[in-house]
Design a protein around this motif. Structure first.
Motif, PDB file in Angstrom:
ATOM      1  N   THR A  23       0.820  -1.213   0.000  1.00 39.12           N
ATOM      2  CA  THR A  23       0.000   0.000   0.000  1.00 39.12           C
ATOM      3  C   THR A  23       0.855   1.265   0.000  1.00 39.12           C
ATOM      4  O   THR A  23       0.643   2.174  -0.827  1.00 39.12           O
ATOM      5  CB  THR A  23      -0.919   0.006   1.231  1.00 39.12           C
ATOM      6  OG1 THR A  23      -1.749  -1.158   1.217  1.00 39.12           O
ATOM      7  CG2 THR A  23      -1.795   1.251   1.232  1.00 39.12           C
ATOM      8  N   ASP A  24       1.832   1.340   0.893  1.00 40.82           N
ATOM      9  CA  ASP A  24       2.638   2.557   1.038  1.00 40.82           C
ATOM     10  C   ASP A  24       3.513   2.838  -0.175  1.00 40.82           C
ATOM     11  O   ASP A  24       3.697   3.996  -0.566  1.00 40.82           O
ATOM     12  CB  ASP A  24       3.521   2.455   2.281  1.00 40.82           C
ATOM     13  CG  ASP A  24       2.719   2.565   3.566  1.00 40.82           C
ATOM     14  OD1 ASP A  24       1.492   2.793   3.466  1.00 40.82           O
ATOM     15  OD2 ASP A  24       3.303   2.426   4.654  1.00 40.82           O
ATOM     16  N   LEU A  25       4.099   1.783  -0.746  1.00 45.90           N
ATOM     17  CA  LEU A  25       5.044   1.971  -1.858  1.00 45.90           C
ATOM     18  C   LEU A  25       4.419   1.732  -3.220  1.00 45.90           C
ATOM     19  O   LEU A  25       5.067   1.931  -4.244  1.00 45.90           O
ATOM     20  CB  LEU A  25       6.254   1.034  -1.674  1.00 45.90           C
ATOM     21  CG  LEU A  25       7.038   1.190  -0.367  1.00 45.90           C
ATOM     22  CD1 LEU A  25       8.214   0.212  -0.343  1.00 45.90           C
ATOM     23  CD2 LEU A  25       7.534   2.623  -0.201  1.00 45.90           C
ATOM     24  N   GLY A  26       3.161   1.293  -3.250  1.00 46.30           N
ATOM     25  CA  GLY A  26       2.481   1.064  -4.527  1.00 46.30           C
ATOM     26  C   GLY A  26       3.093  -0.055  -5.337  1.00 46.30           C
ATOM     27  O   GLY A  26       3.282   0.079  -6.551  1.00 46.30           O
ATOM     28  N   ILE A  27       3.411  -1.182  -4.680  1.00 39.60           N
ATOM     29  CA  ILE A  27       4.042  -2.308  -5.362  1.00 39.60           C
ATOM     30  C   ILE A  27       3.125  -3.526  -5.278  1.00 39.60           C
ATOM     31  O   ILE A  27       2.151  -3.544  -4.546  1.00 39.60           O
ATOM     32  CB  ILE A  27       5.413  -2.649  -4.740  1.00 39.60           C
ATOM     33  CG1 ILE A  27       5.266  -2.934  -3.238  1.00 39.60           C
ATOM     34  CG2 ILE A  27       6.397  -1.499  -4.969  1.00 39.60           C
ATOM     35  CD1 ILE A  27       6.551  -3.342  -2.557  1.00 39.60           C
ATOM     36  N   ALA A 410      -5.817 -13.751 -10.427  1.00 36.18           N
ATOM     37  CA  ALA A 410      -6.091 -12.319 -10.564  1.00 36.18           C
ATOM     38  C   ALA A 410      -4.999 -11.676 -11.397  1.00 36.18           C
ATOM     39  O   ALA A 410      -3.854 -12.124 -11.403  1.00 36.18           O
ATOM     40  CB  ALA A 410      -6.160 -11.655  -9.194  1.00 36.18           C
ATOM     41  N   ALA A 411      -5.338 -10.604 -12.098  1.00 37.89           N
ATOM     42  CA  ALA A 411      -4.353  -9.921 -12.934  1.00 37.89           C
ATOM     43  C   ALA A 411      -3.221  -9.359 -12.107  1.00 37.89           C
ATOM     44  O   ALA A 411      -2.060  -9.384 -12.498  1.00 37.89           O
ATOM     45  CB  ALA A 411      -5.036  -8.802 -13.735  1.00 37.89           C
ATOM     46  N   GLY A 412      -3.529  -8.865 -10.918  1.00 42.95           N
ATOM     47  CA  GLY A 412      -2.516  -8.381  -9.993  1.00 42.95           C
ATOM     48  C   GLY A 412      -2.933  -8.746  -8.593  1.00 42.95           C
ATOM     49  O   GLY A 412      -4.024  -8.405  -8.169  1.00 42.95           O
ATOM     50  N   ALA A 413      -2.078  -9.479  -7.871  1.00 45.32           N
ATOM     51  CA  ALA A 413      -2.487 -10.034  -6.577  1.00 45.32           C
ATOM     52  C   ALA A 413      -2.349  -9.041  -5.429  1.00 45.32           C
ATOM     53  O   ALA A 413      -2.291  -9.418  -4.273  1.00 45.32           O
ATOM     54  CB  ALA A 413      -1.666 -11.287  -6.278  1.00 45.32           C
ATOM     55  N   GLY A 414      -2.311  -7.739  -5.730  1.00 44.34           N
ATOM     56  CA  GLY A 414      -2.164  -6.758  -4.665  1.00 44.34           C
ATOM     57  C   GLY A 414      -3.398  -6.683  -3.781  1.00 44.34           C
ATOM     58  O   GLY A 414      -3.319  -6.673  -2.575  1.00 44.34           O
ATOM     59  N   THR A 415      -4.593  -6.619  -4.395  1.00 45.67           N
ATOM     60  CA  THR A 415      -5.847  -6.584  -3.651  1.00 45.67           C
ATOM     61  C   THR A 415      -6.730  -7.707  -4.168  1.00 45.67           C
ATOM     62  O   THR A 415      -7.141  -7.704  -5.328  1.00 45.67           O
ATOM     63  CB  THR A 415      -6.561  -5.235  -3.847  1.00 45.67           C
ATOM     64  OG1 THR A 415      -5.689  -4.184  -3.418  1.00 45.67           O
ATOM     65  CG2 THR A 415      -7.833  -5.189  -3.021  1.00 45.67           C
ATOM     66  N   LEU A 416      -7.032  -8.686  -3.290  1.00 45.16           N
ATOM     67  CA  LEU A 416      -7.790  -9.859  -3.699  1.00 45.16           C
ATOM     68  C   LEU A 416      -9.126  -9.900  -2.986  1.00 45.16           C
ATOM     69  O   LEU A 416      -9.272  -9.410  -1.864  1.00 45.16           O
ATOM     70  CB  LEU A 416      -7.010 -11.146  -3.361  1.00 45.16           C
ATOM     71  CG  LEU A 416      -5.608 -11.305  -3.962  1.00 45.16           C
ATOM     72  CD1 LEU A 416      -4.996 -12.615  -3.484  1.00 45.16           C
ATOM     73  CD2 LEU A 416      -5.657 -11.262  -5.476  1.00 45.16           C
ATOM     74  N   THR A 417     -10.105 -10.492  -3.641  1.00 46.40           N
ATOM     75  CA  THR A 417     -11.353 -10.786  -2.964  1.00 46.40           C
ATOM     76  C   THR A 417     -11.109 -11.949  -2.003  1.00 46.40           C
ATOM     77  O   THR A 417     -10.075 -12.632  -2.065  1.00 46.40           O
ATOM     78  CB  THR A 417     -12.443 -11.179  -3.972  1.00 46.40           C
ATOM     79  OG1 THR A 417     -12.072 -12.411  -4.610  1.00 46.40           O
ATOM     80  CG2 THR A 417     -12.612 -10.092  -5.038  1.00 46.40           C
ATOM     81  N   LEU A 418     -12.064 -12.202  -1.110  1.00 46.19           N
ATOM     82  CA  LEU A 418     -11.924 -13.297  -0.153  1.00 46.19           C
ATOM     83  C   LEU A 418     -11.772 -14.632  -0.878  1.00 46.19           C
ATOM     84  O   LEU A 418     -10.913 -15.457  -0.523  1.00 46.19           O
ATOM     85  CB  LEU A 418     -13.134 -13.336   0.780  1.00 46.19           C
ATOM     86  CG  LEU A 418     -13.153 -14.474   1.802  1.00 46.19           C
ATOM     87  CD1 LEU A 418     -11.937 -14.406   2.716  1.00 46.19           C
ATOM     88  CD2 LEU A 418     -14.448 -14.437   2.618  1.00 46.19           C
TER      89      LEU A 418
END
Length: 461
Positions: A23-27, A410-418
Motif C-alpha cells: 500500500t505505502d510503496l504502490g508495489i 487475478a491480474a494483480g495479486a495486490g488486492t484480492l477478494t476473499l
C-alpha cells in the motif's frame, strides 16, 4: 550466537510488513517479496566465499567488517524514500549477514567436545530457525503502532551494541592462510544463483503478464552458471584454492542431510512469506494480531531444538527426523485448507505443529551433515550447507509467492477478494506440501548413527 541471531532476525522481518509496503510503496506482492528474496539471494551468492574469508582473515576482523556492513545497510533502509533505496539497504544488510552463520557453525564444531556436539549444535542451529520465525512476530508488534521504518530504526542501536561488544570481547582462534580469491568463481556464483532465483521469482509475474522475459530463460542461464561454478571449483581444489571445495559432497551423510535441509529451508522460509498474507486476507487478522499469532512459533522452535539436541546425542538423527518430517508435511496439507470458517485458534495450532516438527529435523540434519566431514573441511562444509539453505529459502519464497499469485487467478495479486485469497492460499500450501514430501523420503535414508566424522568418515582427499 547473539550477533548471528540479530542479523538473521532481518531475513523474514518484512514478510509481515508486505501488505503495508504494498500500500505505502504502490508495489505488487511479487515485487515486494524481493525485499526478502533478494536478501536471501545475496546471502546465497556471497556465502560460497565465506570459506575463503574464514581461511584468509582472523575471526575478529571478519566479525567487525561484517557487522559494520550490516549496520550501514540498516541505516540506509531506515531512511529509504522508496522501494529502490529500501532494496539497496536490504542488499547491504545481507552482504554483512552472509558470513555470520558459517562462522558460527564452524567455530562451534571446532570448540565443542564431541560428546556435547548434538546439544550445542541444536542451540546453534536454532538461531537460523528461530530468528526468522521471531522476525515476523516482532515486525507485527512494531507495525501495529509505528511505520515500517521503525523495523530498521529499532535495529540500529542493537547492531551498534553488537559491534562495540565484538570489538571489546572477541578473540582470534584461527591462523590465517595465504589463500587468494578466485574472482571468476565469485562471478559465476553471482550469475548462476542470481539468474536462477530471478527466474523462479518471475514465474508469478509471467502468469499475470508482467514479467519482462520468460522465466525459463534466466532459469536456464542460472543452471548453466551453477554448473560452470562447480566445474571451476573442481579444478581449483587441486591446488587448495577453491572458493567452495566440492570434496565435501563425497560424504554421503553430508550430501543426504543437505538435500533434506534444502526442502526444509525452501518450505520453512517460503511459508513465512505466504502465511502472513493468508492470515490477513482470509482470517482478517490485524497487524498486531498477526505479530502476536507468530510469537509462539519461535518459542516452539527453541524448546523443541533444545530437547531434540539432547536426544540426538543418545539416539542419532532418525528417531527425530522421520516423525518430524511426517508431522510437518501433514501440517502443511492442513494449512492448505484454511478458509474464512477456520478458527484462528485452529490455524495457530497448525502453525505451532509446523514450527515444532520443522525443528525436529533442522538440528539433526545440520549436525549429521557436518559430523560427516573432517575438521579441515568444516569451513567449506558450513559454506556449502548455508549456501544451499539460503538459496533454498530464496527459492521457496519465490515459488510459494508464484503459486499464491497463480492460485489467486487475478491480474494483480495486490488486492484480492476473499474467494481469490482463499484460492491463492490453498495453491501456495498445496505446493508446499507436495515439495515437503521430499523431506519425508529423504529422512528415511539418513544414517542411524550419531558417531562423529572423526571416528567414521573416509579420507576425502
Amino acid at each position: 550466537m547473539a550477533s548471528t541471531f540479530t542479523v538473521l532476525l532481518n531475513e523474514m522481518m518484512l514478510g509481515v510488513a508486505l501488505p503495508t509496503l504494498i500500500t505505502d510503496l504502490g508495489i505488487t506482492p511479487t515485487t515486494g517479496q524481493w525485499l526478502t528474496t533478494g536478501y536471501l539471494l545475496t546471502l546465497a551468492v556471497l556465502i560460497p566465499a565465506t570459506g575463503f574469508v574464514m581461511r584468509r582473515w582472523h575471526l575478529r576482523t571478519i566479525f567487525l567488517g561484517a557487522m559494520s556492513l550490516f549496520t550501514v545497510g540498516t541505516a540506509i533502509a531506515a531512511v529509504a524514500p522508496g522501494f529502490g533505496v529500501l532494496f539497496a539497504g536490504r542488499i547491504i544488510q545481507a552482504a554483512g549477514t552472509a558470513v555470520f552463520l558459517p562462522l558460527l557453525m564452524t567455530t562451534a564444531m571446532r570448540l565443542v567436545p564431541v560428546a556435547r556436539r548434538g546439544a550445542v549444535m541444536a542451540i546453534v542451529t536454532a538461531v537460523p530457525a528461530v530468528a526468522p520465525a521471531v522476525g515476523p512476530a516482532l515486525s507485527g508488534v512494531v507495525l501495529s503502532a509505528l511505520s515500517w521504518r521503525w523495523l530498521f530504526i529499532l535495529m540500529l542501536p542493537v547492531a551498534v551494541l553488537a559491534l562495540g561488544l565484538g570489538a571489546l570481547k572477541l578473540r582470534n582462534i584461527t591462523t590465517p592462510e595465504p589463500v587468494t580469491l578466485d574472482v571468476l568463481s565469485l562471478v559465476l556464483s553471482a550469475v548462476g544463483f542470481g539468474a536462477l532465483l530471478y527466474g523462479l521469482a518471475s514465474i508469478g509475474e509471467s502468469v499475470s503478464g508482467h514479467a519482462p522475459v520468460a522465466p525459463y530463460v534466466p532459469i536456464a542461464v542460472g543452471l548453466a552458471g551453477i554448473a560452470a561454478f562447480v566445474l571451476r571449483q573442481v579444478t581449483l581444489q587441486r591446488s587448495s584454492n577453491a572458493l567452495l571445495d566440492m570434496r565435501v559432497f563425497r560424504s554421503r551423510s553430508f550430501t543426504l542431510a543437505l538435500l533434506v535441509m534444502l526442502v526444509i529451508a525452501m518450505i520453512g522460509f517460503g511459508s513465512l512469506i505466504v502465511l502472513p498474507l493468508i492470515l490477513t486476507s482470509v482470517l482478517g487478522l490485524s497487524t498486531l494480531s498477526l505479530g502476536l499469532f507468530l510469537v509462539p512459533g519461535g518459542a516452539a522452535i527453541s524448546l523443541v531444538s533444545a530437547l531434540g539436541g539432547r536426544v540426538y546425542d543418545r539416539v542419532g538423527p532418525r528417531p527425530l527426523a522421520i516423525p518430524g518430517a511426517l508431522v510437518w508435511t501433514a501440517s502443511l496439507w492442513f494449512l492448505s485448507t484454511v478458509d474464512e470458517d477456520t478458527a484462528v485458534g485452529t490455524a495457530l495450532v497448525a502453525y505451532l505443529v509446523m514450527s515444532a516438527s520443522q525443528a525436529l529435523m533442522w538440528a539433526p540434519m545440520t549436525t549429521t551433515a557436518l559430523a560427516g566431514l573432517r575438521a579441515d573441511l568444516y569451513p567449506h562444509g558450513t559454506a556449502a550447507f548455508t549456501t544451499i539453505q539460503q538459496l533454498a529459502g530464496a527459492a521457496g519464497g519465490a515459488v510459494l509467492i508464484s503459486a499464491y499469485t497463480i492460485g489467486s487467478d487475478a491480474a494483480g495479486a495486490g488486492t484480492l477478494t476473499l474467494a481469490q485469497a482463499e484460492s491463492a492460499g490453498q495453491a501456495a500450501f498445496v505446493t508446499a506440501a507436495v515439495i515437503g514430501l521430499g523431506a519425508v523420503v529423504g529422512t528415511l535414508f539418513v544414517g542411524r548413527s550419531s558417531v562423529p566424522a572423526e571416528a567414521t568418515a573416509p579420507d576425502l582427499t
